[in-house]
Design a protein around this motif. Structure first.
Motif, PDB file in Angstrom:
ATOM      1  N   GLU A 107     -22.832  42.699 -50.464  1.00  0.00           N
ATOM      2  CA  GLU A 107     -22.970  43.564 -51.643  1.00  0.00           C
ATOM      3  C   GLU A 107     -22.335  44.919 -51.390  1.00  0.00           C
ATOM      4  O   GLU A 107     -21.651  45.462 -52.245  1.00  0.00           O
ATOM      5  N   ALA A 108     -22.573  45.479 -50.217  1.00  0.00           N
ATOM      6  CA  ALA A 108     -21.989  46.771 -49.842  1.00  0.00           C
ATOM      7  C   ALA A 108     -20.773  46.482 -48.958  1.00  0.00           C
ATOM      8  O   ALA A 108     -20.852  46.525 -47.732  1.00  0.00           O
ATOM      9  N   LEU A 109     -19.664  46.169 -49.590  1.00  0.00           N
ATOM     10  CA  LEU A 109     -18.448  45.792 -48.882  1.00  0.00           C
ATOM     11  C   LEU A 109     -17.680  47.040 -48.467  1.00  0.00           C
ATOM     12  O   LEU A 109     -17.360  47.885 -49.301  1.00  0.00           O
ATOM     13  N   ASP A 110     -17.405  47.167 -47.183  1.00  0.00           N
ATOM     14  CA  ASP A 110     -16.695  48.327 -46.645  1.00  0.00           C
ATOM     15  C   ASP A 110     -15.213  48.037 -46.493  1.00  0.00           C
ATOM     16  O   ASP A 110     -14.788  46.881 -46.520  1.00  0.00           O
ATOM     17  N   GLU A 111     -14.434  49.109 -46.289  1.00  0.00           N
ATOM     18  CA  GLU A 111     -13.047  48.966 -45.890  1.00  0.00           C
ATOM     19  C   GLU A 111     -12.994  49.241 -44.393  1.00  0.00           C
ATOM     20  O   GLU A 111     -13.551  50.222 -43.911  1.00  0.00           O
ATOM     21  N   THR A 112     -12.348  48.343 -43.660  1.00  0.00           N
ATOM     22  CA  THR A 112     -12.254  48.495 -42.216  1.00  0.00           C
ATOM     23  C   THR A 112     -11.524  49.799 -41.893  1.00  0.00           C
ATOM     24  O   THR A 112     -10.434  50.036 -42.419  1.00  0.00           O
ATOM     25  N   PRO A 113     -12.089  50.645 -41.053  1.00  0.00           N
ATOM     26  CA  PRO A 113     -11.401  51.891 -40.703  1.00  0.00           C
ATOM     27  C   PRO A 113     -10.159  51.619 -39.864  1.00  0.00           C
ATOM     28  O   PRO A 113     -10.113  50.644 -39.105  1.00  0.00           O
ATOM     29  N   ALA A 114      -9.169  52.474 -40.010  1.00  0.00           N
ATOM     30  CA  ALA A 114      -7.955  52.356 -39.199  1.00  0.00           C
ATOM     31  C   ALA A 114      -8.310  52.607 -37.736  1.00  0.00           C
ATOM     32  O   ALA A 114      -9.233  53.366 -37.432  1.00  0.00           O
ATOM     33  N   PRO A 115      -7.591  51.982 -36.806  1.00  0.00           N
ATOM     34  CA  PRO A 115      -7.879  52.222 -35.393  1.00  0.00           C
ATOM     35  C   PRO A 115      -7.545  53.659 -34.992  1.00  0.00           C
ATOM     36  O   PRO A 115      -6.623  54.270 -35.540  1.00  0.00           O
ATOM     37  N   SER A 116      -8.288  54.170 -34.032  1.00  0.00           N
ATOM     38  CA  SER A 116      -8.037  55.520 -33.524  1.00  0.00           C
ATOM     39  C   SER A 116      -6.790  55.495 -32.640  1.00  0.00           C
ATOM     40  O   SER A 116      -6.331  54.435 -32.211  1.00  0.00           O
ATOM     41  N   GLU A 117      -6.270  56.665 -32.322  1.00  0.00           N
ATOM     42  CA  GLU A 117      -5.111  56.754 -31.424  1.00  0.00           C
ATOM     43  C   GLU A 117      -5.435  56.184 -30.047  1.00  0.00           C
ATOM     44  O   GLU A 117      -4.616  55.515 -29.436  1.00  0.00           O
ATOM     45  N   LEU A 118      -6.649  56.433 -29.561  1.00  0.00           N
ATOM     46  CA  LEU A 118      -7.060  55.892 -28.266  1.00  0.00           C
ATOM     47  C   LEU A 118      -7.095  54.364 -28.302  1.00  0.00           C
ATOM     48  O   LEU A 118      -6.639  53.706 -27.363  1.00  0.00           O
ATOM     49  N   GLU A 119      -7.649  53.793 -29.379  1.00  0.00           N
ATOM     50  CA  GLU A 119      -7.692  52.332 -29.505  1.00  0.00           C
ATOM     51  C   GLU A 119      -6.276  51.746 -29.546  1.00  0.00           C
ATOM     52  O   GLU A 119      -5.987  50.746 -28.878  1.00  0.00           O
ATOM     53  N   LEU A 120      -5.388  52.367 -30.312  1.00  0.00           N
ATOM     54  CA  LEU A 120      -4.008  51.889 -30.385  1.00  0.00           C
ATOM     55  C   LEU A 120      -3.318  51.987 -29.026  1.00  0.00           C
ATOM     56  O   LEU A 120      -2.633  51.055 -28.597  1.00  0.00           O
ATOM     57  N   LYS A 121      -3.517  53.113 -28.331  1.00  0.00           N
ATOM     58  CA  LYS A 121      -2.907  53.293 -27.013  1.00  0.00           C
ATOM     59  C   LYS A 121      -3.425  52.240 -26.042  1.00  0.00           C
ATOM     60  O   LYS A 121      -2.659  51.642 -25.279  1.00  0.00           O
ATOM     61  N   THR A 122      -4.734  51.988 -26.075  1.00  0.00           N
ATOM     62  CA  THR A 122      -5.337  50.994 -25.194  1.00  0.00           C
ATOM     63  C   THR A 122      -4.778  49.603 -25.470  1.00  0.00           C
ATOM     64  O   THR A 122      -4.428  48.869 -24.541  1.00  0.00           O
ATOM     65  N   LEU A 123      -4.689  49.229 -26.734  1.00  0.00           N
ATOM     66  CA  LEU A 123      -4.157  47.914 -27.094  1.00  0.00           C
ATOM     67  C   LEU A 123      -2.682  47.774 -26.723  1.00  0.00           C
ATOM     68  O   LEU A 123      -2.255  46.727 -26.215  1.00  0.00           O
ATOM     69  N   ARG A 124      -1.910  48.814 -26.950  1.00  0.00           N
ATOM     70  CA  ARG A 124      -0.488  48.761 -26.602  1.00  0.00           C
ATOM     71  C   ARG A 124      -0.292  48.665 -25.094  1.00  0.00           C
ATOM     72  O   ARG A 124       0.584  47.942 -24.614  1.00  0.00           O
ATOM     73  N   ASP A 125      -1.130  49.374 -24.341  1.00  0.00           N
ATOM     74  CA  ASP A 125      -1.056  49.301 -22.885  1.00  0.00           C
ATOM     75  C   ASP A 125      -1.425  47.901 -22.402  1.00  0.00           C
ATOM     76  O   ASP A 125      -0.751  47.328 -21.540  1.00  0.00           O
ATOM     77  N   LEU A 126      -2.463  47.324 -22.967  1.00  0.00           N
ATOM     78  CA  LEU A 126      -2.871  45.965 -22.606  1.00  0.00           C
ATOM     79  C   LEU A 126      -1.756  44.970 -22.935  1.00  0.00           C
ATOM     80  O   LEU A 126      -1.438  44.093 -22.135  1.00  0.00           O
ATOM     81  N   GLN A 127      -1.150  45.130 -24.093  1.00  0.00           N
ATOM     82  CA  GLN A 127      -0.055  44.237 -24.486  1.00  0.00           C
ATOM     83  C   GLN A 127       1.125  44.358 -23.509  1.00  0.00           C
ATOM     84  O   GLN A 127       1.701  43.350 -23.102  1.00  0.00           O
ATOM     85  N   ALA A 128       1.463  45.576 -23.119  1.00  0.00           N
ATOM     86  CA  ALA A 128       2.579  45.789 -22.191  1.00  0.00           C
ATOM     87  C   ALA A 128       2.266  45.186 -20.820  1.00  0.00           C
ATOM     88  O   ALA A 128       3.118  44.542 -20.204  1.00  0.00           O
ATOM     89  N   ARG A 129       1.037  45.379 -20.328  1.00  0.00           N
ATOM     90  CA  ARG A 129       0.652  44.819 -19.036  1.00  0.00           C
ATOM     91  C   ARG A 129       0.629  43.293 -19.075  1.00  0.00           C
ATOM     92  O   ARG A 129       1.042  42.634 -18.128  1.00  0.00           O
ATOM     93  N   THR A 130       0.161  42.728 -20.180  1.00  0.00           N
ATOM     94  CA  THR A 130       0.137  41.272 -20.328  1.00  0.00           C
ATOM     95  C   THR A 130       1.555  40.723 -20.346  1.00  0.00           C
ATOM     96  O   THR A 130       1.859  39.732 -19.675  1.00  0.00           O
ATOM     97  N   LYS A 131       2.435  41.361 -21.095  1.00  0.00           N
ATOM     98  CA  LYS A 131       3.835  40.924 -21.161  1.00  0.00           C
ATOM     99  C   LYS A 131       4.479  40.982 -19.776  1.00  0.00           C
ATOM    100  O   LYS A 131       5.150  40.037 -19.348  1.00  0.00           O
ATOM    101  N   ALA A 132       4.256  42.084 -19.066  1.00  0.00           N
ATOM    102  CA  ALA A 132       4.828  42.232 -17.730  1.00  0.00           C
ATOM    103  C   ALA A 132       4.284  41.169 -16.781  1.00  0.00           C
ATOM    104  O   ALA A 132       5.024  40.598 -15.981  1.00  0.00           O
ATOM    105  N   ALA A 133       3.008  40.875 -16.877  1.00  0.00           N
ATOM    106  CA  ALA A 133       2.409  39.854 -16.008  1.00  0.00           C
ATOM    107  C   ALA A 133       3.006  38.478 -16.304  1.00  0.00           C
ATOM    108  O   ALA A 133       3.285  37.707 -15.394  1.00  0.00           O
ATOM    109  N   HIS A 134       3.225  38.188 -17.564  1.00  0.00           N
ATOM    110  CA  HIS A 134       3.793  36.889 -17.942  1.00  0.00           C
ATOM    111  C   HIS A 134       5.257  36.783 -17.523  1.00  0.00           C
ATOM    112  O   HIS A 134       5.732  35.685 -17.223  1.00  0.00           O
TER     113      HIS A 134
END
Length: 143
Positions: A107-134
């Motif tokens: 009933e009280a449907l929210d809009e998902t908040p945009a990710p913070s800069e820290l969250e984006l940086k963390t995800l991008r770093d994880l993606q880069a490390r995963t790519k490098a490992a592969h």
């Protein structure tokens, strides 16, 4: 109707019943979000309600489902996954059209908040490390 069923769950059944709670992430498609599955590897909420407790499983089970369109949580009583938040620019129609059952919206449907800069940086770093490992470059090592 999967074409191949591999043996064993690789520890997933034990994780799903032993972990305090489970978060699921997946692309939202009719192929992945079916009304009734043919078989399962990891027990979720079964028939809903108190099914986990009746089987002696005292953990919460799946408590959050995050797709590329929305955030879902199980109804406190029935355990049916319900959309509680939709990502910016996503419509109810899109959510329904990519799901194999009639979607329940909070009933009280929210809009998902945009990710913070820290969250984006963390995800991008994880993606880069995963790519490098592969790729085997060794650049994926944490500093």
């Amino acid at each position: 109707h999967p074409k191949t069923r591999l043996p064993g769950g690789g520890g997933a059944p034990e994780i799903a019943t032993s972990s305090k709670e489970i978060y699921i992430t997946m692309a939202q498609t009719k192929r992945g979000m079916v009304e009734k599955i043919d078989f399962f590897t990891s027990f979720g909420h079964g028939e809903g309600g108190d099914h986990r407790q009746r089987l002696g499983i005292d953990t919460a089970g799946p408590t959050l489902l995050v797709t590329d369109l929305a955030v879902w949580k199980p109804d406190p009583v029935t355990k049916e996954f319900t959309v509680v938040s939709m990502h910016p620019g996503v419509s109810r129609k899109q959510v329904q059209e990519s799901c194999g059952w009639v979607v329940k919206f909070a009933e009280a449907l929210d809009e998902t908040p945009a990710p913070s800069e820290l969250e984006l940086k963390t995800l991008r770093d994880l993606q880069a490390r995963t790519k490098a490992a592969h790729e085997g470059t060794g650049k994926g090592k944490a500093a």
